[in-house]
Write an enzyme that holds these catalytic residues in place. Structure first.
Site, PDB file in Angstrom:
ATOM      1  N   ASP A 291       0.874  -1.167   0.000  1.00 26.12           N
ATOM      2  CA  ASP A 291       0.000   0.000   0.000  1.00 26.12           C
ATOM      3  C   ASP A 291       0.920   1.228   0.000  1.00 26.12           C
ATOM      4  O   ASP A 291       2.148   1.110   0.127  1.00 26.12           O
ATOM      5  CB  ASP A 291      -0.975  -0.008   1.180  1.00 26.12           C
TER       6      ASP A 291
HETATM    7  C1  NOJ Z   1      -3.994   3.907   0.041  1.00 25.49           C
HETATM    8  C2  NOJ Z   1      -5.193   3.022   0.150  1.00 25.49           C
HETATM    9  O1  NOJ Z   1      -5.143   2.305   1.367  1.00 25.49           O
HETATM   10  C3  NOJ Z   1      -5.341   2.052  -0.994  1.00 25.49           C
HETATM   11  O2  NOJ Z   1      -6.578   1.399  -0.863  1.00 25.49           O
HETATM   12  C4  NOJ Z   1      -5.226   2.758  -2.309  1.00 25.49           C
HETATM   13  O3  NOJ Z   1      -5.418   1.855  -3.366  1.00 25.49           O
HETATM   14  C5  NOJ Z   1      -3.876   3.428  -2.382  1.00 25.49           C
HETATM   15  N1  NOJ Z   1      -3.746   4.388  -1.301  1.00 25.49           N
HETATM   16  C6  NOJ Z   1      -3.659   4.146  -3.700  1.00 25.49           C
HETATM   17  O4  NOJ Z   1      -4.419   5.282  -3.768  1.00 25.49           O
END
Ligand code: NOJ
Length: 757
Positions: A291
């Protein structure tokens, strides 16, 4: 001289690398590995053998877009990035891709990713709302459309579906998943993956899906986003992991690990989770992305001391790509210092290249068409259908809904009646509010000539506390035959990092509703929200309630059709609806406890003054909220009624290799055609690990004409009766089971069967 030396070293390095590639290829032949005959694997091996260490590490790095910037152009020319997220301008995507393909040494295309969560331009209901549809087909169709729209800009990877089980309405991200149940989430998650990925990944309209957030993210303590998850082995296996296993089975091209730790180990550095379970046990050969900075955040977790160690731990754990490259650039040093073998880097690079080949990016790196496909008529029609199916009718006193044609005037009140931005919900980066059709717009367009519409919103937005427009709203109610009260939460009050400790209707909405209720007019409460907001004090004030979650672009027409009976509600709650926030976490498939809440349910107001401490005879409940939720999981009314009868089992006892067929007759006993989600639950009474009081094992959404009956049957196999213990063992234990088929998790016809030794 120095320069030359460096050059020679690099050349030698490349040569050695090529030899390594050839040797490993020969080794695979010698071992009889079938994958070498696979055309994609051949291409991956061929390309890998030509890559320098720096080029390989570049493939493992994803960065946020900066548009067509000098910095990005330079990085792409130097093969320093493999993926870019958040670029949506097709011209920029094509231009950057041209540099990657034509100006980088090996011409490896960039993979462009984006959070396409519940639609790209045409916005579908938030995933929790889609969960209420209990309809895999509509979820798949929505994801297909999202893919078509997003891919038309050059995006080929979405970070969805979110498969996290949500049992706590405080958690802002509960809105991004399909609710609390592993079986329902598995079914809808697989459908969404099929929709995104289409028939084949290399179709230019396909997006690689990403099963996220792996795993246990929804168990965040206290429902506070990013918080620690403490999950026992059996809960992890029985509750949190099944949707991810279903994603592997559905062919999800990528996985994303979550921000959280489980039991002290952050998921970005957990070799058991990613290597052992996902890759070895489940046989997953796709790519795993971190993430956003979750690898680097292992430093904050207190799990690693610095960025270099973070990169080391993450790569060893099986993370292939570092989202936003906070630490993977340290991999070069780690290889040079022999802390990581280049072959370990190769494994990760293979998975990235394999995905790019499978997506057809090498053959077709550029956008084939620039035809706009946004908001096409059929896209809007599916979005409307999905919105209709996502609405749950929670209350309908004296069949107030659908509104009778004796109602000649309606007051339209509340901050969500005409909130084109907020009705779209969270995670909407590309959908435009100018395309949203609100309930007010639809009412005016479709009913403006036949119905007097008295619009007085009372509050400008959901958190508005200013009561100065109350008088107008009350006057509008007094001047009307019925009130449509549109309440809820703004889009920004749920989603990532937007957890709430108070989940009631924000601002002065409760006060406004109480004032409007004093007029004595019949009220339909419509709630648009990212979670099941606390409404137990508001429900008695209204005659009917439609809970629509954030319904998306076409929420207006969907709700108006439901209000006037052109459509019939069929949504069922994908979560247990708590009375009060203090009941969270709350879920239907809980354990029984040693003192289950039957018998003595003590109420706080009945306790005598200075009562002595008594625990004997008391049970597991709250003094002030009792034992029950406001509405059970799976609950939802219709304008028609359904009767369940003739529950039958193919046998009263089955062996461990036999199937059990359970059937019942469902009859539409009302006057409307309607759809009903028939739900099958079981209870395993005794286990070597305690079993939940109920577990959903099958469902079927059927449409019946008024008066029509249908036999619905389900086949259960041993797999449906198995469970995991705390030692990572899956068990099938003989014993007594109860089986229910019914309209929700609290009602239904009941019978028993036995699983023989
Ligand atoms: C953080 C989020 O937790 C995740 O779900 C997302 O896909 C990414 N950022 C990218 O934006």
């Amino acid at each position: 001289m120095m320069k030359h030396k460096k050059f020679v070293t690099k050349d030698l390095f490349q040569l050695a690398n090529q030899w390594l590639g050839i040797l490993s290829f020969l080794f695979l032949i010698a071992c009889g590995d079938q994958s070498i005959n696979d055309p994609v694997e051949k291409k991956v091996s061929g390309l890998l053998s030509k890559m320098t260490l720096e080029e390989k590490i570049g493939q493992l790095i994803q960065q946020n877009s900066e548009g067509y910037s000098d910095n990005k152009i330079g990085q792409i020319k130097n093969s320093a990035i493999g993926s870019i997220l958040n670029e949506t301008n097709p011209e920029t995507i094509n231009a950057l891709q041209k540099i990657a393909v034509e100006e980088s040494r090996l011409g490896i295309p960039i993979l462009f990713g984006r959070d396409v969560i519940h639609g790209f331009k045409t916005i579908f209901p938030v995933p929790l709302g889609q969960g209420a549809s209990w309809n895999p087909q509509i979820v798949e169709e929505g994801a297909r459309i999202a893919a078509i729209e997003a891919a038309s800009t050059g995006i080929r990877w979405t970070f969805a579906p979110m498969l996290d089980i949500g049992r706590d309405q405080r958690w802002g991200r509960i809105v991004e998943g399909f609710g609390e149940d592993p079986y329902l989430t598995s079914a809808l998650g697989a459908a969404m993956i099929r929709g995104f990925q289409g028939e084949r990944l290399n179709d230019p309209t396909s997006l690689a899906a990403c099963a996220k957030h792996f795993a246990g993210y929804g168990a965040a303590e206290g429902g506070r986003d990013y918080n620690t998850s403490i999950i026992s082995g059996e809960q992890l296996r029985n509750t949190y992991l099944p949707p991810f296993k279903a994603a592997v089975d559905a062919g999800a091209a990528t996985f994303m690990v979550s921000f959280n730790e489980i039991n002290g180990v952050p998921n970005s550095g957990n070799p058991w989770l990613t290597q052992q379970l996902l890759r070895k046990e489940w046989g997953y050969d796709g790519m795993v992305v971190s993430d956003w900075n979750s690898v680097g955040e292992m430093i904050n977790h207190g799990y690693v001391k610095d960025p270099e160690e973070a990169a080391l731990v993450a790569l060893k754990a099986g993370i292939d790509m570092d989202m936003e490259n906070h630490v993977f650039s340290h991999l070069t040093n780690l290889v040079k210092n022999k802390k990581i073998k280049e072959s370990e880097i190769d494994e990760a690079v293979r998975r990235v290249l394999r995905l790019k080949f499978k997506l057809g990016l090498f053959e077709n790196p550029y956008l084939a068409t620039t035809q706009p496909v946004f908001y096409a008529e059929e896209h809007l029609a599916i979005a409307q259908k999905a919105a209709v199916e996502s609405v749950v009718l929670l209350k309908n006193e004296n069949n107030l809904l659908p509104l009778a044609n004796t109602i000649k005037s309606v007051a339209v009140i509340g901050p969500m009646a005409d909130a084109p931005h907020d009705q779209l919900g969270t995670w909407v980066f590309d959908g435009e509010k100018s395309h949203t059709v609100t309930p007010l717009t639809t009412l005016r367009e479709e009913y403006g000539s036949t119905l007097k519409i008295n619009y007085a919103q009372g509050l400008n937005f959901s958190r508005d506390k200013d009561t100065k427009q109350f008088a107008q709203a009350i006057a509008a109610a007094k001047a009307s035959d019925a009130v449509l009260f549109f309440a809820g939460e703004e889009a920004i009050l749920s989603g990532e990092a937007h957890s709430r400790a108070d989940i009631s209707l924000p601002g002065a909405q409760k006060e406004l509703l109480a004032e409007v209720a004093k007029t004595g007019k019949p009220i339909v409460l419509i709630v648009m929200a990212g979670r099941t907001t606390e409404i137990y004090k508001e429900l008695p004030l209204v005659n009917a309630c439609l809970f629509s979650f954030h319904p998306g672009t076409m929420g207006g027409p969907a709700l108006v059709d439901l209000i006037f009976g052109k459509a019939v509600p069929s949504g069922k709650l994908p979560v247990t609806y708590p009375k009060m926030v203090g009941q969270s976490p709350i879920y239907y498939n809980h354990k029984n406890t040693g003192r289950p809440p039957v018998g003595n349910i003590e109420n706080i107001d009945d306790i005598p003054l200075e009562a002595g401490q008594v625990s004997l005879g008391n049970t597991s409940h709250y003094l002030d909220a009792g034992k029950d939720p406001l509405f059970p999981f799976g609950y939802g009314l219709s304008y028609t009624t359904f009767q369940y009868s003739d529950l039958k089992l193919s046998a009263k006892e089955i062996g461990k290799d036999e199937q059990l067929v359970a059937s019942c007759v469902v009859t539409n006993t009302g006057t409307f055609e309607g759809a009903e989600t028939v739900q099958l639950y079981i209870r395993d009474w005794v286990g070597s690990i305690t079993r939940p009081v109920k577990e959903l094992k099958a469902f079927d959404k059927i449409t019946l004409k008024a008066g029509e009956s249908r036999t619905v049957s389900f086949t259960l196999t041993a797999d449906d009766l198995k469970f995991w213990n705390n030692d990572n063992q899956q068990l099938l234990e003989a014993g007594d089971f109860t089986l229910w088929i019914g309209p929700n998790s609290a009602e239904g016809l009941e019978t028993n069967f036995k699983l023989k030794e």
